[in-house]
Design a protein around this motif. Structure first.
Motif, PDB file in Angstrom:
ATOM      1  N   MET A  75       0.834  -1.203   0.000  1.00 12.84           N
ATOM      2  CA  MET A  75       0.000   0.000   0.000  1.00 12.84           C
ATOM      3  C   MET A  75       0.870   1.255   0.000  1.00 12.84           C
ATOM      4  O   MET A  75       1.901   1.305   0.669  1.00 12.84           O
ATOM      5  N   LYS A  76       0.424   2.240  -0.739  1.00 11.91           N
ATOM      6  CA  LYS A  76       1.114   3.524  -0.819  1.00 11.91           C
ATOM      7  C   LYS A  76       0.271   4.598  -0.126  1.00 11.91           C
ATOM      8  O   LYS A  76      -0.919   4.738  -0.409  1.00 11.91           O
ATOM      9  N   ILE A  77       0.889   5.342   0.780  1.00 11.68           N
ATOM     10  CA  ILE A  77       0.216   6.443   1.476  1.00 11.68           C
ATOM     11  C   ILE A  77       0.857   7.749   1.056  1.00 11.68           C
ATOM     12  O   ILE A  77       2.090   7.871   1.041  1.00 11.68           O
ATOM     13  N   THR A  78       0.034   8.722   0.725  1.00 14.66           N
ATOM     14  CA  THR A  78       0.522  10.044   0.333  1.00 14.66           C
ATOM     15  C   THR A  78      -0.235  11.112   1.103  1.00 14.66           C
ATOM     16  O   THR A  78      -1.466  11.039   1.226  1.00 14.66           O
ATOM     17  N   THR A  79       0.487  12.080   1.646  1.00 15.57           N
ATOM     18  CA  THR A  79      -0.166  13.261   2.205  1.00 15.57           C
ATOM     19  C   THR A  79       0.297  14.473   1.406  1.00 15.57           C
ATOM     20  O   THR A  79       1.469  14.561   1.043  1.00 15.57           O
ATOM     21  N   GLU A  80      -0.622  15.379   1.155  1.00 22.30           N
ATOM     22  CA  GLU A  80      -0.309  16.570   0.365  1.00 22.30           C
ATOM     23  C   GLU A  80      -0.739  17.823   1.118  1.00 22.30           C
ATOM     24  O   GLU A  80      -1.924  18.026   1.377  1.00 22.30           O
ATOM     25  N   ASN A  81       0.251  18.625   1.530  1.00 21.21           N
ATOM     26  CA  ASN A  81       0.018  19.936   2.134  1.00 21.21           C
ATOM     27  C   ASN A  81      -0.928  19.866   3.335  1.00 21.21           C
ATOM     28  O   ASN A  81      -1.888  20.632   3.440  1.00 21.21           O
ATOM     29  N   ILE A  82      -0.651  18.941   4.259  1.00 25.33           N
ATOM     30  CA  ILE A  82      -1.507  18.784   5.438  1.00 25.33           C
ATOM     31  C   ILE A  82      -1.228  19.907   6.443  1.00 25.33           C
ATOM     32  O   ILE A  82      -0.093  20.133   6.866  1.00 25.33           O
ATOM     33  N   ARG A  83      -2.297  20.596   6.804  1.00 24.42           N
ATOM     34  CA  ARG A  83      -2.213  21.658   7.807  1.00 24.42           C
ATOM     35  C   ARG A  83      -3.237  21.394   8.906  1.00 24.42           C
ATOM     36  O   ARG A  83      -4.385  21.044   8.621  1.00 24.42           O
TER      37      ARG A  83
ATOM     38  N   THR B  35      -6.600  21.607   6.124  1.00 25.42           N
ATOM     39  CA  THR B  35      -6.445  21.622   4.664  1.00 25.42           C
ATOM     40  C   THR B  35      -5.541  20.464   4.269  1.00 25.42           C
ATOM     41  O   THR B  35      -4.850  19.873   5.095  1.00 25.42           O
ATOM     42  N   GLY B  36      -5.555  20.155   2.983  1.00 25.80           N
ATOM     43  CA  GLY B  36      -4.709  19.093   2.463  1.00 25.80           C
ATOM     44  C   GLY B  36      -5.489  17.820   2.214  1.00 25.80           C
ATOM     45  O   GLY B  36      -6.677  17.717   2.547  1.00 25.80           O
ATOM     46  N   VAL B  37      -4.816  16.837   1.624  1.00 22.76           N
ATOM     47  CA  VAL B  37      -5.465  15.575   1.289  1.00 22.76           C
ATOM     48  C   VAL B  37      -4.543  14.413   1.647  1.00 22.76           C
ATOM     49  O   VAL B  37      -3.312  14.521   1.560  1.00 22.76           O
ATOM     50  N   ILE B  38      -5.153  13.321   2.082  1.00 25.45           N
ATOM     51  CA  ILE B  38      -4.443  12.081   2.379  1.00 25.45           C
ATOM     52  C   ILE B  38      -4.965  11.018   1.427  1.00 25.45           C
ATOM     53  O   ILE B  38      -6.181  10.853   1.270  1.00 25.45           O
ATOM     54  N   MET B  39      -4.065  10.300   0.789  1.00 24.32           N
ATOM     55  CA  MET B  39      -4.448   9.305  -0.212  1.00 24.32           C
ATOM     56  C   MET B  39      -3.954   7.925   0.196  1.00 24.32           C
ATOM     57  O   MET B  39      -2.815   7.766   0.642  1.00 24.32           O
ATOM     58  N   LEU B  40      -4.808   6.930   0.020  1.00 19.06           N
ATOM     59  CA  LEU B  40      -4.432   5.530   0.173  1.00 19.06           C
ATOM     60  C   LEU B  40      -4.494   4.890  -1.200  1.00 19.06           C
ATOM     61  O   LEU B  40      -5.574   4.783  -1.784  1.00 19.06           O
ATOM     62  N   ASP B  41      -3.337   4.489  -1.705  1.00 18.48           N
ATOM     63  CA  ASP B  41      -3.267   3.915  -3.057  1.00 18.48           C
ATOM     64  C   ASP B  41      -3.982   4.792  -4.083  1.00 18.48           C
ATOM     65  O   ASP B  41      -4.718   4.301  -4.949  1.00 18.48           O
ATOM     66  N   GLY B  42      -3.788   6.116  -3.961  1.00 21.88           N
ATOM     67  CA  GLY B  42      -4.326   7.047  -4.936  1.00 21.88           C
ATOM     68  C   GLY B  42      -5.763   7.465  -4.712  1.00 21.88           C
ATOM     69  O   GLY B  42      -6.291   8.299  -5.446  1.00 21.88           O
ATOM     70  N   LYS B  43      -6.425   6.925  -3.688  1.00 13.42           N
ATOM     71  CA  LYS B  43      -7.816   7.281  -3.401  1.00 13.42           C
ATOM     72  C   LYS B  43      -7.866   8.139  -2.144  1.00 13.42           C
ATOM     73  O   LYS B  43      -7.279   7.788  -1.121  1.00 13.42           O
ATOM     74  N   PRO B  44      -8.568   9.291  -2.192  1.00 19.10           N
ATOM     75  CA  PRO B  44      -8.643  10.156  -1.012  1.00 19.10           C
ATOM     76  C   PRO B  44      -9.212   9.418   0.198  1.00 19.10           C
ATOM     77  O   PRO B  44     -10.219   8.698   0.082  1.00 19.10           O
ATOM     78  N   LEU B  45      -8.579   9.601   1.353  1.00 19.18           N
ATOM     79  CA  LEU B  45      -8.993   8.917   2.569  1.00 19.18           C
ATOM     80  C   LEU B  45     -10.432   9.248   2.940  1.00 19.18           C
ATOM     81  O   LEU B  45     -11.168   8.386   3.435  1.00 19.18           O
ATOM     82  N   ASN B  46     -10.856  10.493   2.692  1.00 18.12           N
ATOM     83  CA  ASN B  46     -12.219  10.878   3.084  1.00 18.12           C
ATOM     84  C   ASN B  46     -13.300  10.227   2.220  1.00 18.12           C
ATOM     85  O   ASN B  46     -14.489  10.371   2.507  1.00 18.12           O
ATOM     86  N   GLU B  47     -12.892   9.513   1.169  1.00 20.07           N
ATOM     87  CA  GLU B  47     -13.863   8.772   0.366  1.00 20.07           C
ATOM     88  C   GLU B  47     -14.045   7.340   0.875  1.00 20.07           C
ATOM     89  O   GLU B  47     -14.905   6.608   0.387  1.00 20.07           O
ATOM     90  N   TYR B  48     -13.218   6.951   1.840  1.00 24.09           N
ATOM     91  CA  TYR B  48     -13.359   5.631   2.456  1.00 24.09           C
ATOM     92  C   TYR B  48     -14.363   5.702   3.602  1.00 24.09           C
ATOM     93  O   TYR B  48     -14.353   6.654   4.391  1.00 24.09           O
ATOM     94  N   LYS B  49     -15.206   4.697   3.726  1.00 23.61           N
ATOM     95  CA  LYS B  49     -15.962   4.534   4.954  1.00 23.61           C
ATOM     96  C   LYS B  49     -14.968   4.174   6.055  1.00 23.61           C
ATOM     97  O   LYS B  49     -13.926   3.575   5.795  1.00 23.61           O
TER      98      LYS B  49
END
Length: 226
Positions: free
Chosen positions: A1-9, A56-70
């Motif tokens: 699994m790949k985790i990415t965070t972008e500009n987390i504040r 602000t910012g987005v967290i991704m799990l394998d390219g999918k935004p975390l907030n789209e996961y239940k």
């Protein structure tokens, strides 16, 4: 699994705790986050495992935004080991580890033979199978932490989050815990205090200070005299 965070504040009481953090983990990589107390390590991890919501910012799990996961689905993807695990009830070791099967169960679904098999395998993996009928609160700190790791393993996730899991543990138990984690062959991201342990177990390291990233690279590149 790949985790990415972008500009987390993250802001708390008019103070900016995280100031635009962007990190990335590769598949099956052990990534350490180091830095002094108050640098924002745990805050970042809590955003990843959904205890905190970034401003602000987005967290991704394998390219999918975390907030789209239940929440239940993200619990099938991410498991967490943290140092604070207190229970008001006298749970057995087996009951604690069985809690890790919750994301895979329907409401009111009973534990089945497969669940018990997984719990037994996880206890075996952390060397605690003989303790399965012991009361959790009767164990030492190091033993409890291995049970919490077994509970996380029972979730059967592709990623493990270590939120300062070795705090207050003797060096023997710190090394035992991280030896087990390193052998799992899954993506691991953890906040670590001990630089020697970070250097020994991590493939890459991010260094934080005052809510910002100040370095990133292999242990040899990051942990220098400077």
């Amino acid at each position: 699994m790949k985790i990415t965070t972008e500009n987390i504040r993250v802001n708390f009481q008019a103070k900016e705790i995280l100031k635009g953090i962007s990190i990335e983990t590769r598949d099956k990589e052990v990534v350490g986050i180091i830095g002094p107390n108050g640098s924002g390590k745990s805050t970042l991890l809590k955003c990843i495992y959904r205890v905190l919501k970034p401003d602000t910012g987005v967290i991704m799990l394998d390219g999918k935004p975390l907030n789209e996961y239940k929440v239940k689905d993200s619990a099938k993807a991410l498991a967490v080991v943290s140092p604070h695990n207190y229970y008001n009830f006298e749970f057995s070791v087996q009951e604690i580890v069985m809690m890790g099967r919750a994301p895979h169960k329907k409401t009111m679904e009973r534990d089945n033979a497969e669940d018990y098999k997984i719990v037994e395998e996880c206890l075996e993996k952390v060397g605690m199978l003989p303790y399965r009928h012991r009361v959790f609160s009767s164990l030492s700190g190091g033993e409890q932490q291995r049970i919490i790791l077994a509970r996380a393993l029972a979730q059967k996730t592709d990623c493990l989050i270590l939120d300062e899991p070795t705090n207050h543990l003797d060096i023997k138990y710190q090394l035992q815990l991280l030896d087990i984690v390193k052998s799992l062959g899954i993506t691991v991201i953890g906040a670590l205090h001990d630089l020697n342990i970070a250097a020994a177990y991590c493939d890459r390291i991010y260094a934080m200070k005052n809510g910002r990233l100040v370095a990133c690279g292999t242990p040899e590149e990051v942990i220098t005299e400077d």
